[in-house]
Design an enzyme around this catalytic site. Sequence first.
Site, mmCIF file in Angstrom:
data_model
loop_
_atom_site.group_PDB
_atom_site.id
_atom_site.type_symbol
_atom_site.label_atom_id
_atom_site.label_comp_id
_atom_site.label_asym_id
_atom_site.label_seq_id
_atom_site.Cartn_x
_atom_site.Cartn_y
_atom_site.Cartn_z
ATOM 1 N N TYR A 39 0.815 -1.166 -0.176
ATOM 2 C CA TYR A 39 -0.017 0.156 0.181
ATOM 3 C C TYR A 39 0.904 1.198 -0.023
ATOM 4 O O TYR A 39 0.499 2.328 -0.364
ATOM 5 C CB TYR A 39 -0.903 0.150 1.257
ATOM 6 C CG TYR A 39 -1.912 -1.184 1.483
ATOM 7 C CD1 TYR A 39 -1.994 -2.038 0.363
ATOM 8 C CD2 TYR A 39 -2.524 -1.441 2.410
ATOM 9 C CE1 TYR A 39 -2.999 -2.999 0.408
ATOM 10 C CE2 TYR A 39 -3.639 -2.500 2.585
ATOM 11 C CZ TYR A 39 -3.698 -3.397 1.538
ATOM 12 O OH TYR A 39 -4.716 -4.222 1.780
ATOM 13 N N HIS A 97 0.641 -11.524 2.195
ATOM 14 C CA HIS A 97 -0.397 -10.988 1.634
ATOM 15 C C HIS A 97 -0.930 -11.803 0.638
ATOM 16 O O HIS A 97 -2.232 -12.011 0.621
ATOM 17 C CB HIS A 97 0.242 -9.546 1.052
ATOM 18 C CG HIS A 97 -0.747 -8.673 0.814
ATOM 19 N ND1 HIS A 97 -0.358 -7.257 0.673
ATOM 20 C CD2 HIS A 97 -1.967 -8.679 0.441
ATOM 21 C CE1 HIS A 97 -1.467 -6.463 0.456
ATOM 22 N NE2 HIS A 97 -2.651 -7.474 0.153
#
Length: 266
Positions: A39, A97
């Site tokens: 991110y 992730h």
Amino acid sequence: MKMPAMGLGTFRLKGEPLLATLNTGLALGYRHIDTAQIYDNESEVGEVLATTAVPRNEIYLTTKVWTSEFAEGKLIPSLKTSLEKLGTDYLDLALIHWPSPNDEVPMAVYLEQLAEAKSLGLTREIGVSNFTVAQLKEAIEILGPGAIAHQQVEIHPLLQNRKVVEFCQAQGIAITAYMPLAYGKVLSEPLLMEIGKYHKVSAAQVSLAWLLAQGMTVIPSSTKRENQAANLAALEVSLSSEEMAQIATLERGERCADPDFAPAWD
Ligand SMILES: NC(=O)c1ccc[n+]([C@@H]2O[C@H](COP(=O)([O-])OP(=O)(O)OC[C@H]3O[C@@H](n4cnc5c(N)ncnc54)[C@H](OP(=O)(O)O)[C@@H]3O)[C@@H](O)[C@H]2O)c1
């Protein structure tokens, strides 16, 4: 610290809007922040942690390790870089992730480094995200039962991921539902609006209440104070078993997060 059932998502948010979002959330009472290396906003999260009056040990902090950091010898330095950006010496939860695309890095290589990160005290708990049932089974074989504390996966009324949910529940793996509002798609869903009308709440709140009632954690993201407050208020919404069952009929496999490197889903 136990993971609070309502967290703040931070995907797509950076800079000033993210600082404002997190500060508003903390002022409203959120104590759980979900970020990720990819991110590219861990520094902003760190800035908020450094300046808020809320003590670090009252905030449950999750980050996710990106797939480029899985090779032998890479994952721990990479998590240390995340910790530097976040301005803290521990995470509450470190997640893988996504599984390594095409098993480029064998699962044992990255999971064993993640477990070592925990034993070094870099993170209190470890877990995975976007793992299929077969991948979860492989992960349990590698690290042993009980090591994987959490799985974060896309779940909302339009994509209920039942096989994965049932497997996690049977194994005692806690579930975090990401994109719990299907990135806005649930807002105009007639059944959710109708049930919401009865409870005097929005379709978004019904979606969150439905997930919470199944024992899942939810991490909606919102840049708006009123939406953040409404999402917190969803903790108080109590749906009947009939309403729960009606919402379950909305399943239609509407996956919002499906990059080309995703595994073949269950
Ligand atoms: N592990 C993974 O691979 C993965 C993948 C995707 C996402 N995630 C995590 O899950 C979090 C949530 O996912 P997401 O942000 O993509 O989608 P989401 O939470 O399902 O939806 C966010 C959208 O809903 C709106 N919204 C939020 N609360 C609302 C409310 N009460 N009423 C009306 N609209 C509302 C927000 O707009 P406003 O800003 O205008 O309120 C925003 O446009 C991410 O931020 C990230 O932390 C993880």
